[in-house]
Design an enzyme around this catalytic site. Structure first.
Site, PDB file in Angstrom:
ATOM      1  N   LYS A   1       0.017   4.593   4.597  1.00  0.00           N
ATOM      2  CA  LYS A   1      -0.902   3.690   5.297  1.00  0.00           C
ATOM      3  C   LYS A   1      -0.312   3.313   6.648  1.00  0.00           C
ATOM      4  CE  LYS A   1      -3.634  -0.555   4.967  1.00  0.00           C
ATOM      5  NZ  LYS A   1      -4.799  -0.011   5.674  1.00  0.00           N
TER       6      LYS A   1
ATOM      7  N   HIS B   1       0.858  -1.191   0.000  1.00  0.00           N
ATOM      8  CA  HIS B   1       0.000   0.000   0.000  1.00  0.00           C
ATOM      9  C   HIS B   1       0.896   1.243   0.000  1.00  0.00           C
ATOM     10  CE1 HIS B   1      -2.986  -2.906   1.502  1.00  0.00           C
ATOM     11  NE2 HIS B   1      -3.936  -2.027   1.196  1.00  0.00           N
TER      12      HIS B   1
HETATM   13  N1  NDP Z   1     -12.898  -0.472   3.835  1.00  0.00           N
HETATM   14  C1  NDP Z   1     -12.314  -0.144   2.667  1.00  0.00           C
HETATM   15  O1  NDP Z   1     -12.721  -0.574   1.577  1.00  0.00           O
HETATM   16  C2  NDP Z   1     -11.158   0.771   2.664  1.00  0.00           C
HETATM   17  C3  NDP Z   1     -10.651   1.205   3.835  1.00  0.00           C
HETATM   18  N2  NDP Z   1      -9.636   2.111   3.857  1.00  0.00           N
HETATM   19  C4  NDP Z   1      -9.233   2.584   5.164  1.00  0.00           C
HETATM   20  O2  NDP Z   1      -9.694   3.921   5.338  1.00  0.00           O
HETATM   21  C5  NDP Z   1      -8.833   4.591   6.262  1.00  0.00           C
HETATM   22  C6  NDP Z   1      -8.409   5.925   5.678  1.00  0.00           C
HETATM   23  O3  NDP Z   1      -7.537   5.720   4.591  1.00  0.00           O
HETATM   24  P1  NDP Z   1      -6.942   6.957   3.739  1.00  0.00           P
HETATM   25  O4  NDP Z   1      -8.018   7.827   3.236  1.00  0.00           O
HETATM   26  O5  NDP Z   1      -5.971   6.394   2.792  1.00  0.00           O
HETATM   27  O6  NDP Z   1      -6.163   7.755   4.891  1.00  0.00           O
HETATM   28  P2  NDP Z   1      -5.783   9.308   4.950  1.00  0.00           P
HETATM   29  O7  NDP Z   1      -4.686   9.406   5.942  1.00  0.00           O
HETATM   30  O8  NDP Z   1      -5.598   9.852   3.585  1.00  0.00           O
HETATM   31  O9  NDP Z   1      -7.093  10.014   5.541  1.00  0.00           O
HETATM   32  C7  NDP Z   1      -7.554   9.861   6.847  1.00  0.00           C
HETATM   33  C8  NDP Z   1      -8.124  11.167   7.318  1.00  0.00           C
HETATM   34  O10 NDP Z   1      -8.786  10.979   8.567  1.00  0.00           O
HETATM   35  C9  NDP Z   1      -8.453  12.029   9.413  1.00  0.00           C
HETATM   36  N3  NDP Z   1      -8.655  11.695  10.825  1.00  0.00           N
HETATM   37  C10 NDP Z   1      -7.749  11.283  11.746  1.00  0.00           C
HETATM   38  N4  NDP Z   1      -8.354  11.127  12.946  1.00  0.00           N
HETATM   39  C11 NDP Z   1      -9.659  11.438  12.776  1.00  0.00           C
HETATM   40  C12 NDP Z   1     -10.773  11.478  13.635  1.00  0.00           C
HETATM   41  N5  NDP Z   1     -10.675  11.196  14.940  1.00  0.00           N
HETATM   42  N6  NDP Z   1     -11.982  11.807  13.111  1.00  0.00           N
HETATM   43  C13 NDP Z   1     -12.093  12.142  11.820  1.00  0.00           C
HETATM   44  N7  NDP Z   1     -11.052  12.135  10.952  1.00  0.00           N
HETATM   45  C14 NDP Z   1      -9.855  11.787  11.424  1.00  0.00           C
HETATM   46  C15 NDP Z   1      -7.006  12.316   9.077  1.00  0.00           C
HETATM   47  O11 NDP Z   1      -6.600  13.556   9.584  1.00  0.00           O
HETATM   48  P3  NDP Z   1      -5.051  13.731  10.057  1.00  0.00           P
HETATM   49  O12 NDP Z   1      -4.297  13.979   8.796  1.00  0.00           O
HETATM   50  O13 NDP Z   1      -5.117  14.881  10.988  1.00  0.00           O
HETATM   51  O14 NDP Z   1      -4.645  12.461  10.748  1.00  0.00           O
HETATM   52  C16 NDP Z   1      -7.049  12.248   7.555  1.00  0.00           C
HETATM   53  O15 NDP Z   1      -7.472  13.459   6.989  1.00  0.00           O
HETATM   54  C17 NDP Z   1      -7.693   3.604   6.549  1.00  0.00           C
HETATM   55  O16 NDP Z   1      -7.971   2.882   7.723  1.00  0.00           O
HETATM   56  C18 NDP Z   1      -7.757   2.659   5.358  1.00  0.00           C
HETATM   57  O17 NDP Z   1      -7.210   1.397   5.612  1.00  0.00           O
HETATM   58  C19 NDP Z   1      -9.069   2.574   2.714  1.00  0.00           C
HETATM   59  C20 NDP Z   1      -9.526   2.128   1.496  1.00  0.00           C
HETATM   60  C21 NDP Z   1     -10.611   1.212   1.383  1.00  0.00           C
HETATM   61  O1  LIG Z   2      -5.465   1.906   3.284  1.00  0.00           O
HETATM   62  C1  LIG Z   2      -5.823   1.491   2.159  1.00  0.00           C
HETATM   63  O2  LIG Z   2      -5.521   2.047   1.108  1.00  0.00           O
HETATM   64  C2  LIG Z   2      -6.668   0.291   2.121  1.00  0.00           C
HETATM   65  N1  LIG Z   2      -7.091  -0.202   3.243  1.00  0.00           N
HETATM   66  C3  LIG Z   2      -7.924  -1.355   3.387  1.00  0.00           C
HETATM   67  C4  LIG Z   2      -7.190  -2.455   4.131  1.00  0.00           C
HETATM   68  O3  LIG Z   2      -6.422  -2.154   5.055  1.00  0.00           O
HETATM   69  O4  LIG Z   2      -7.412  -3.631   3.826  1.00  0.00           O
HETATM   70  C5  LIG Z   2      -8.515  -1.801   2.084  1.00  0.00           C
HETATM   71  C6  LIG Z   2      -7.580  -1.678   0.920  1.00  0.00           C
HETATM   72  O5  LIG Z   2      -6.538  -2.592   1.068  1.00  0.00           O
HETATM   73  C7  LIG Z   2      -7.065  -0.252   0.817  1.00  0.00           C
END
Ligand code: NDP
Ligand SMILES: O=C(O)C1=N[C@H](C(=O)O)C[C@H](O)C1
Length: 280
Positions: free
Chosen positions: A166, A162
């Site tokens: 991440k 990733h």
């Molecule tokens: N279920 C699925 O299909 C998928 C899941 N994911 C998951 O989604 C999550 C986010 O991924 P991604 O977008 O790449 O991460 P990013 O780091 O790009 O975005 C996360 C955001 O959340 C903010 N944040 C942190 N703490 C809080 C809080 N308490 N409340 C609200 N917002 C908060 C962060 O702010 P700050 O910069 O201040 O920390 C940041 O802006 C990960 O856990 C990832 O694994 C991702 C892709 C697919």
């Molecule tokens: O952080 C990501 O990007 C993703 N997070 C999820 C995971 O931890 O499995 C889903 C996907 O892999 C993308």
């Protein structure tokens, strides 16, 4: 048709902003002009298309949610935030009786389930919203239930790559570990090989340059004890658009569950993306 109101939490994060763009273009949904954001975020607003989204930091959310609930009586939260926020955010949704989709990975998953069950709202939780990957998980679930120990004696390797930002090991890979264990291959989450080095991703994994900052590549390899048989399963995702359709289906699914709950005593309910895919 009544619109489904959704609040996208985690803006300006990568995944949530991609999905929010799809939601803005889908006539079933209306995006709330508010989003919970991280403690480090100093901006007061974020622009998404023609909308200005007001950002709410964790220290302001108790006051803000009261005002939001006065304006919007029914809405669903969609959470793609940070592994460290999973449990606290889930408690916040349950305490404020806001149904939610938890796409964020990590945190204490047992506590997450306990939190939902202790409340009176439904939630969908899943480490992967990509419907085709959820379908693959459903196949693995079928195999693990129907043919336990099918791969007894085989060795397993799991590799995931990733974007460097991440924070945790892939939640999807961890979910797969559970299925492989039931199929007879002992393996722990600590054994998952996690790649976050862009140079290795470029040169060894051959991940396209434009996706080094946003990809999710997974490979599971099973090898027989005498090395004569090998099975390999891969799912390689570039970008984040694939997660949007499943996330919207999850929100629509929750909305329909809320409709069904109206005449019953509401209680905490946990659904997975496999439930969403099956539509029941
Ligand atoms: N279920 C699925 O299909 C998928 C899941 N994911 C998951 O989604 C999550 C986010 O991924 P991604 O977008 O790449 O991460 P990013 O780091 O790009 O975005 C996360 C955001 O959340 C903010 N944040 C942190 N703490 C809080 C809080 N308490 N409340 C609200 N917002 C908060 C962060 O702010 P700050 O910069 O201040 O920390 C940041 O802006 C990960 O856990 C990832 O694994 C991702 C892709 C697919
Ligand atoms: O952080 C990501 O990007 C993703 N997070 C999820 C995971 O931890 O499995 C889903 C996907 O892999 C993308």
């Amino acid at each position: 048709m009544e619109k489904i109101h959704v609040m996208m939490n985690g803006i300006p994060g990568n995944v949530v902003t991609t999905i929010a763009g799809h939601i803005q273009n889908d006539p079933r949904f209306e995006l709330l002009p508010f989003a919970m954001t991280g403690p480090e975020i100093t901006a007061a607003t974020h622009t998404l298309g023609d909308m200005t989204i007001k950002l709410i930091t964790p220290d302001n959310r108790d006051t803000a949610i009261k005002e939001i609930k006065e304006q919007f009586t029914n809405f669903i939260c969609i959470d793609f935030t940070h592994p460290t926020a999973v449990n606290d955010n889930a408690k916040f949704y349950v305490d404020n009786e806001i149904p939610f989709v938890m796409g964020t990975t990590g945190g204490d998953r047992t506590l997450l389930e306990e939190t939902i069950l202790s409340g009176n709202i439904p939630a969908v939780i899943a480490p992967n919203m990509a419907k085709q990957i959820v379908g693959f998980q459903a196949m693995m679930e079928y195999a693990a239930t129907t043919f336990p120990d099918l791969f007894k004696g085989y060795s397993l390797s799991i590799k995931e790559s990733h974007q460097q930002t991440k924070a945790d090991t892939s939640g999807t890979a961890k979910a797969m570990v559970g299925y492989f264990n039931r199929l007879g291959t002992p393996f722990s989450n600590d054994e998952i090989h996690r790649e976050r080095d862009p140079e290795i991703q470029r040169n060894e994994w051959k991940i396209p340059e434009q996706h080094i900052n946003g990809h999710a590549w997974h490979t599971y390899t099973l090898t027989s004890p005498d090395n004569t048989v090998c099975f390999e399963f891969s799912h390689n995702i570039n970008g984040r658009d694939v997660y949007a359709q499943g996330t919207m289906d999850a929100a629509a699914f929750l909305h329909s569950k809320l409709g069904q709950q109206k005449n019953k005593t509401a209680k905490g309910e946990i659904y997975t993306m496999i439930d969403v895919l099956k539509g029941k």
